[in-house]
Design a protein around this motif. Structure first.
Motif, short mmCIF file in Angstrom:
data_model
loop_
_atom_site.label_atom_id
_atom_site.label_comp_id
_atom_site.label_asym_id
_atom_site.label_seq_id
_atom_site.Cartn_x
_atom_site.Cartn_y
_atom_site.Cartn_z
N GLN A 108 -39.63 20.09 -22.47
CA GLN A 108 -39.74 20.28 -21.01
C GLN A 108 -38.75 21.35 -20.56
N GLN A 112 -39.29 25.51 -18.88
CA GLN A 112 -38.67 25.94 -17.61
C GLN A 112 -37.61 27.02 -17.80
N ASP A 136 -29.99 25.55 -20.53
CA ASP A 136 -30.87 24.38 -20.44
C ASP A 136 -31.07 23.67 -21.78
N VAL A 196 -34.93 16.79 -16.47
CA VAL A 196 -35.13 17.12 -15.05
C VAL A 196 -34.16 18.23 -14.68
N LYS A 197 -34.71 19.29 -14.05
CA LYS A 197 -33.89 20.45 -13.69
C LYS A 197 -33.97 20.69 -12.19
N LEU A 198 -32.83 20.88 -11.58
CA LEU A 198 -32.80 21.21 -10.16
C LEU A 198 -32.33 22.65 -10.01
N ARG A 201 -35.27 26.96 -6.46
CA ARG A 201 -36.72 26.94 -6.26
C ARG A 201 -37.32 26.33 -7.51
N ARG A 202 -38.66 26.25 -7.57
CA ARG A 202 -39.31 25.49 -8.63
C ARG A 202 -39.29 26.21 -9.99
N HIS A 203 -39.56 27.54 -9.98
CA HIS A 203 -39.70 28.26 -11.24
C HIS A 203 -38.74 29.43 -11.33
N SER A 207 -30.31 26.66 -13.46
CA SER A 207 -30.07 25.29 -13.00
C SER A 207 -28.83 25.17 -12.11
N ARG A 258 -33.56 10.30 -12.08
CA ARG A 258 -34.97 10.66 -12.27
C ARG A 258 -35.31 10.81 -13.75
#
Ligand SMILES: Cc1cc2nc3c(=O)[nH]c(=O)nc-3n(C[C@H](O)[C@H](O)[C@H](O)COP(=O)(O)OP(=O)(O)OC[C@H]3O[C@@H](n4cnc5c(N)ncnc54)[C@H](O)[C@@H]3O)c2cc1C
Length: 266
Positions: A108, A112, A136, A196-198, A201-203, A207, A258
């Motif tokens: 995952q 990303q 990541d 889970v990455k914050l 924005r989404r893409h 991080s 999460r």
């Protein structure tokens, strides 16, 4: 093996970049030790950093040892009681491989990292050796209890990943060493995991906080301190342009929660 040479931008002709691309790991180790050449994998960290340096401080001539032709560094296979993940495995190869559920967090993360172009070139070894706090690959591999395999002309040493990365852009890698692979205990690779990455924005984003967790309740947290680490409910977060320490403290707890939920539902 003779290097290719070319003058670095803005340099006198006498100061040359030197470049090797051996196919053989043994030859690469000799060049690394004998010439002090810097390993080059996908170049997705090295080249932007060189361009930035050239723009603001002037170019530096550097010997580069391109590892991308060494097939041995690109294998991803079960090897007895371990999975062996070659340092030269790209994010794209990792993303698309059929692997046991313990690799889900890492896969995952692979999906990303940057965009498709970066995933096609960037490697797991480059991510770890670059040792960015926001790398990541580190939380999922810490979760998997990965060991780093370091090779030099005089032999091999193995270190747990949390002893390989020392701080922001600092590892224990010696000037004569190459990171060859990561070894992952086969039983850990069977425990389902999630990532889970914050980001802002989404893409296509670096991080602010990211977490990996598994179905047995382990969790690791990254981008909140100089080096990613196991989660024990406490963080002393860094402040930077991406987020304040206070924001990161809350974000860290949320991404861990999460990831644990997703891993236990997997
Ligand atoms: C647009 C863009 C987006 C990005 N997004 C992300 C992201 O979302 N998440 C993230 O984590 N990263 C991101 N990155 C950073 C980068 O893509 C990754 O860190 C990538 O994994 C680096 O791998 P590489 O093979 O390109 O490393 P390289 O640039 O080739 O090398 C990086 C460092 O590692 C050393 N090195 C490489 N391989 C070895 C080895 N086998 N042994 C010893 N030393 C070695 C090099 O000498 C260098 O110091 C992004 C980069 C770009 C340009």
């Amino acid at each position: 093996m003779r290097p290719h040479t070319r003058p670095a931008l803005g340099m006198e002709a006498a100061e040359l970049d030197r470049y090797w691309r051996p196919r053989d790991l043994r030859a690469a180790l000799d060049i690394r030790a004998g010439e002090g050449a810097r390993p080059l994998a996908g170049g997705t960290d090295i080249y932007p950093a060189r361009a930035h340096h050239a723009a603001w401080e002037g170019s530096v001539a550097e010997s580069l040892l391109d590892l991308s032709a060494i097939a041995e560094l690109r294998t991803l296979e079960r090897d007895g009681r371990h999975w062996r993940l070659g340092a030269g495995v790209t994010w794209a190869a990792l993303r698309d491989a059929a692997l046991p559920p313990g690799f889900r967090a890492l896969q995952q993360a692979a999906r990303q990292v940057g965009g498709r172009q970066v995933q096609a070139r960037g490697t797991i070894g480059g991510n770890l050796c670059n040792a960015s706090p926001a790398a990541d690959g580190v939380p999922p591999l810490l979760l998997l209890a990965a060991e780093a395999v370091l090779l030099s002309p005089v032999g091999e040493r193995r270190l747990p990943l949390d002893r390989f990365i020392l701080g922001n852009r600092r590892t224990v890698l010696r000037d004569d060493e190459i990171l060859a692979a990561l070894l992952i205990p086969a039983e850990r690779a069977e425990v389902p995991s999630a990532f889970v990455k914050l980001g802002a924005r989404r893409h296509l984003v670096i991080s602010i906080a990211m977490a990996a967790a598994d179905a047995e309740g382990r969790a690791t947290i990254g981008a909140c301190s100089e080096v990613a680490h196991h989660w024990n409910g406490e963080v002393s977060p860094i402040s930077d342009i991406r987020g304040s320490a206070e924001y990161r403290r809350e974000a860290a707890a949320e991404v861990v929660s999460r990831a644990l939920t997703l891993a236990s539902a997997a």
